[in-house]
Motif scaffolding. Structure first.
Motif, short mmCIF file in Angstrom:
data_model
loop_
_atom_site.label_atom_id
_atom_site.label_comp_id
_atom_site.label_asym_id
_atom_site.label_seq_id
_atom_site.Cartn_x
_atom_site.Cartn_y
_atom_site.Cartn_z
N GLY A 398 0.79 -1.22 0.00
CA GLY A 398 0.00 0.00 0.00
C GLY A 398 0.83 1.27 0.00
O GLY A 398 0.50 2.23 0.66
N GLY A 399 1.96 1.31 -0.71
CA GLY A 399 2.76 2.51 -0.78
C GLY A 399 4.16 2.33 -0.27
O GLY A 399 5.05 3.07 -0.62
N ALA A 400 4.42 1.37 0.60
CA ALA A 400 5.77 1.11 1.05
C ALA A 400 6.58 0.60 -0.13
O ALA A 400 6.10 -0.16 -0.95
CB ALA A 400 5.77 0.10 2.18
N CYS A 401 7.86 1.00 -0.18
CA CYS A 401 8.71 0.62 -1.31
C CYS A 401 8.01 0.97 -2.62
O CYS A 401 7.99 0.17 -3.55
CB CYS A 401 9.04 -0.87 -1.27
N SER A 402 7.44 2.16 -2.69
CA SER A 402 6.57 2.47 -3.81
C SER A 402 7.31 2.64 -5.13
O SER A 402 6.69 2.67 -6.18
CB SER A 402 5.77 3.75 -3.52
N ASP A 403 8.64 2.77 -5.08
CA ASP A 403 9.37 2.93 -6.33
C ASP A 403 10.01 1.63 -6.78
O ASP A 403 10.79 1.62 -7.72
CB ASP A 403 10.45 4.00 -6.18
N VAL A 404 9.68 0.54 -6.14
CA VAL A 404 10.26 -0.76 -6.49
C VAL A 404 9.43 -1.37 -7.62
O VAL A 404 8.21 -1.47 -7.52
CB VAL A 404 10.28 -1.70 -5.28
N PRO A 405 10.07 -1.81 -8.70
CA PRO A 405 9.31 -2.39 -9.81
C PRO A 405 8.76 -3.76 -9.47
O PRO A 405 9.24 -4.43 -8.56
CB PRO A 405 10.35 -2.47 -10.93
N ASP A 406 7.76 -4.16 -10.20
CA ASP A 406 7.21 -5.50 -10.04
C ASP A 406 8.24 -6.53 -10.44
O ASP A 406 9.04 -6.33 -11.35
CB ASP A 406 5.96 -5.68 -10.90
N VAL A 407 8.23 -7.67 -9.75
CA VAL A 407 9.09 -8.79 -10.11
C VAL A 407 8.20 -9.99 -10.38
O VAL A 407 7.03 -10.01 -10.00
CB VAL A 407 10.10 -9.10 -8.98
N LYS A 408 8.74 -10.99 -11.04
CA LYS A 408 7.90 -12.09 -11.48
C LYS A 408 8.64 -13.41 -11.41
O LYS A 408 9.82 -13.48 -11.14
CB LYS A 408 7.39 -11.83 -12.90
N ASN A 409 7.88 -14.49 -11.66
CA ASN A 409 8.37 -15.86 -11.72
C ASN A 409 9.07 -16.25 -10.42
O ASN A 409 8.62 -15.90 -9.35
CB ASN A 409 9.27 -16.05 -12.94
N ASP A 410 10.18 -17.01 -10.52
CA ASP A 410 10.86 -17.50 -9.33
C ASP A 410 11.28 -16.38 -8.40
O ASP A 410 11.20 -16.51 -7.18
CB ASP A 410 12.10 -18.32 -9.72
N PHE A 411 11.72 -15.27 -8.98
CA PHE A 411 12.19 -14.17 -8.15
C PHE A 411 11.04 -13.59 -7.32
O PHE A 411 11.21 -13.29 -6.14
CB PHE A 411 12.79 -13.08 -9.04
N ALA A 412 9.88 -13.45 -7.94
CA ALA A 412 8.72 -12.95 -7.20
C ALA A 412 8.32 -13.92 -6.10
O ALA A 412 7.96 -13.51 -4.99
CB ALA A 412 7.55 -12.74 -8.16
#
Length: 739
Positions: A398-412
């Motif tokens: 909900g806004g924390a780390c708001s500039d962090v891009p989405d990650v996906k697959n195993d990393f997510a």
């Protein structure tokens, strides 16, 4: 200041994979230990206690024991009535074997044979079943840690996570954040401490949104209601789209060399040269590792497979264990005709002394397995319902780390597990997820987003008029919406090079003067243009060349006059014109040439009157003249037959033309904070009226004809309570019937 020693950190003595085990995995491990204890305890009982105690049946009849032989008369009567009946079957002759008691070794033999042949398999092998199931559960729980294709990835991830956790860059960021508390403009979430300032980014402003806007004006916020940069940050979900398919938001990161941030985020202390180089190397390592992990989902598949296996095993155990639980009994009949020649008896009555304890242990076992299965089902539902293939910090925090891009697959997936274990780990690691770039450069990966449709940029873009920081935009062939919030001297050349593909351009110049706008002529496909806070004194002539323009927003500039409206006649598709928050003192008569206009917003200006030619715009559906200096309204307003929303609040009106109430399509009428002493009874002719604001006027009473407005409700009638009470009770009841 938050001491680094107070934070939980990685060390050699701690299990390497502990940070990848959320609460449900820890819970299943504890349950597996409890099941293992049941297996060991029940096995110990079977080894140390007598398994079965059997006694011979002296008088057997029809495979059942009798206290004494049946009397002979009874037998005679039975044979008389049934001549063909076998007498020996009813009451066999005394056995020629031993007549009193058996030898001790014979008893041992009978106990062993009856245990092996007559006792049900479930109580016999119960300890081994529990042990086997527990071992399977424990094997499933750690298989994905040991599988060759995942083990190296997990070890690499934990190693990188440990380095990020102990990095002086994150330590300094967290310490300065806690030391500053809610300082320097932490915004709506400034009091949340660490999580709101993990990633130092400049100018990460958040536009406050009014939760209960006043009816006096549609737009009463000095900033745009659609912020130039949503709080989603880099790649996070915003109100305008997501990565690749719908759009993306990008936040220009701060300079790691200086270690400081600007804007409302507080300052992070400077790092020395060695720490800076270490942080740069760690950024690069995280970038490479992230690219490798996002190419596969082996870990996710193995975790899902083991969870499915746990659930299947749980269902199988519950199915046969519930059915076999009743087979654990104390009395066990044992018929062994084959050993009659050895003992003289073929029927024995046996006791299973462990039945009570085994019943208790089996019940406890089923309860623990049920809890284990419920936890596994929860984990399965979590996997199916959570966005594990694409994990967004914006959605989760909900806004924390708001500039962090989405990650996906195993990393997510592994990052999500870390966040479930301890959010502090994921938050510290999140600092290194954004691209590490210089303050005047966009990341190289931006040009690889070939399907990007929407891009938000905020922060300093450098002082070079050629704007080399934006060169990556040339590769975005599908970009249709660009929003920039920065202090620019001119529109960057790369923006005008986007040509017909760009449909929406929003520039918020943060109060700085935007001097050169001639490059706008090249954006022939532009349908929406916003020039907000650009310190414009006149409407730029370059706008008149945008023949496809449908919406123009010149909010919060320094416009004194709008004589250029005569040139708007060339914009045949213009339907929305917003000139709010300026210093416009009059409207030229050429306003009537905008025949296609449907929305005109002039709130927060210095208008003392409006020309009659304004009402030649017959298609106007929304007219906002609130918060001006109007003293009267022309009668020609009746010509606006399509008018649905009229806002006149915050003016100096002393009377309304009767013709106003002939606008039959009018739904919203805001007249608050004027000088109206009287409201015409003709207001009852507005059959579509659903909202009426009259608060702040010296009205003596409300007309009873308000009852003729079928769409009007008490909740949308904004007046003083005393004035509302002046209405008859029947009218009040009518207005409140659906409130």
């Amino acid at each position: 200041m938050l001491a680094v020693t107070e934070l939980l950190y990685f060390s050699e003595s701690r299990p390497a994979y502990r940070v990848l085990k959320p609460w449900w995995d820890v819970c299943t491990e504890q349950l597996a230990l409890a099941l293992l204890f049941i297996a060991v305890f029940s096995g110990t009982l079977q080894v140390t206690q007598d398994k079965m105690i059997c006694l011979p049946c002296l008088h057997a009849c029809n495979c059942s024991c009798l206290a004494s032989p049946p009397p002979c008369p009874a037998i005679s009567r039975m044979t008389n009535h049934s001549p063909g009946h076998n007498l020996s079957a009813l009451c066999p002759k005394p056995s020629p074997g031993l007549q009193t008691s058996l030898d001790r070794h014979q008893y041992f033999y009978v106990d062993s044979v009856c245990y092996e042949r007559q006792l049900h398999w479930f109580p016999k092998y119960f300890p081994y079943l529990v042990l086997l199931h527990t071992l399977l559960f424990m094997l499933c729980s750690t298989f994905w840690f040991r599988y060759p294709k995942t083990c190296s990835k997990i070890e690499h991830f934990v190693t990188v996570l440990a380095k990020c956790f102990d990095s002086p860059w994150t330590n300094r960021a967290l310490s300065e954040t806690v030391e500053g508390g809610t300082g320097a403009g932490s915004g709506p979430q400034g009091s949340k401490g660490v999580s709101d300032t993990l990633r130092p980014t400049p100018n990460l402003e958040r536009t406050p949104r009014r939760t209960n806007p006043q009816p006096s004006s549609l737009y009463d916020d000095p900033e745009s209601q659609t912020p130039m940069l949503g709080p989603g940050g880099s790649g996070g979900t915003t109100d305008h789209g997501t990565v690749a398919e719908c759009g993306v938001s990008f936040v220009n990161t701060g300079n790691l060399s200086s270690g400081r941030t600007t804007g409302g985020r507080g300052e992070v202390g400077s790092l020395d040269k060695k720490e800076t180089e270490q942080a740069k190397a760690l950024f690069e390592k995280v970038r490479k590792f992230r690219a490798h992990m996002e190419d596969s989902d082996t870990i996710l598949r193995l975790y899902a497979l083991q969870t499915f296996f746990k659930v299947a095993e749980f269902l199988a155990i519950e199915a046969y264990s519930l059915r076999c639980l009743s087979k654990i009994t104390f009395d066990v009949p044992c018929s062994l005709p084959s050993i009659e020649k050895l003992t003289g008896y073929s029927l024995f009555c046996c006791a299973h002394p462990l039945s009570t304890l085994l019943t208790i242990l089996a019940s406890s076992y089923l309860i623990l397995v049920g809890i284990y299965g419920a936890v596994c089902v929860y984990a399965l539902v979590w996997m199916l319902r959570s966005q594990l293939r694409q994990y967004s910090f914006t959605r989760e925090h909900g806004g924390a780390c708001s500039d962090v891009p989405d990650v996906k697959n195993d990393f997510a997936f592994v990052l999500h597990l870390v966040d479930q274990y301890d959010p502090l780990y994921a938050q510290r690691f999140a600092i290194f997820l954004s691209e590490f770039t210089e303050p005047q450069e966009l990341p190289l990966w931006l040009s690889s987003l070939k399907n990007l449709q929407e891009l938000h940029l905020t922060g300093s873009l450098g002082d070079d008029p050629r704007m080399p920081a934006l060169d990556a935009l040339r590769e975005l062939k599908h970009l249709s919406c660009l929003r920039i919030k920065s202090s620019l001297g001119k529109i960057p050349q790369v923006v005008s090079d986007l040509g017909p593909q760009l449909q929406t351009l929003c520039l918020n110049n943060e109060g700085s003067k935007l001097l050169v706008l001639s490059s706008l002529k090249r954006l022939s496909g532009l349908t929406e243009l916003q020039l907000v806070r650009c310190d414009l004194q006149r409407i730029p002539h370059a706008i008149f060349s945008l023949s496809s323009l449908q919406s123009l927003d010149l909010k919060d500039n320094n416009l004194q006059t709008v004589e250029e409206l005569i040139s708007f006649q060339h914009l045949h598709r213009l339907t929305s014109l917003k000139l709010w928050y300026n210093n416009i003192s009059y409207l030229p008569v050429q306003i009537g040439m905008l025949s296609a206009l449907e929305q005109l917003i002039l709130t927060r200006n210095q208008l003392c009157s409006v020309p009659n030619q304004l009402f030649l715009c017959r298609r106007l559906r929304l007219l906002d003249l609130s918060h001006n200096l109007l003293t009267h309204l022309p009668q020609d307003i009746v010509k606006l037959s399509s008018l649905q929303h009229l806002a006149l609040s915050g003016n100096k009106l002393e009377a309304l033309p009767e013709e106003l109430f002939s606008c039959q399509r009018l739904r919203v009428l805001n007249l608050g904070h004027n000088a109206l002493p009287y409201l015409s009874p003709r207001v009852g002719q507005l059959q579509c009226l659903s909202q009426l604001e009259l608060r702040g006027n010296p009205l003596g009473a409300l007309p009873a004809t308000l009852s003729n407005c079928p769409c009007l409700r008490r909740a949308n009638l904004v007046v003083e309570p005393a004035l509302y009470c002046s209405l008859p009770a029947t009218i009040q009841e009518q207005l409140e019937r659906h409130t």
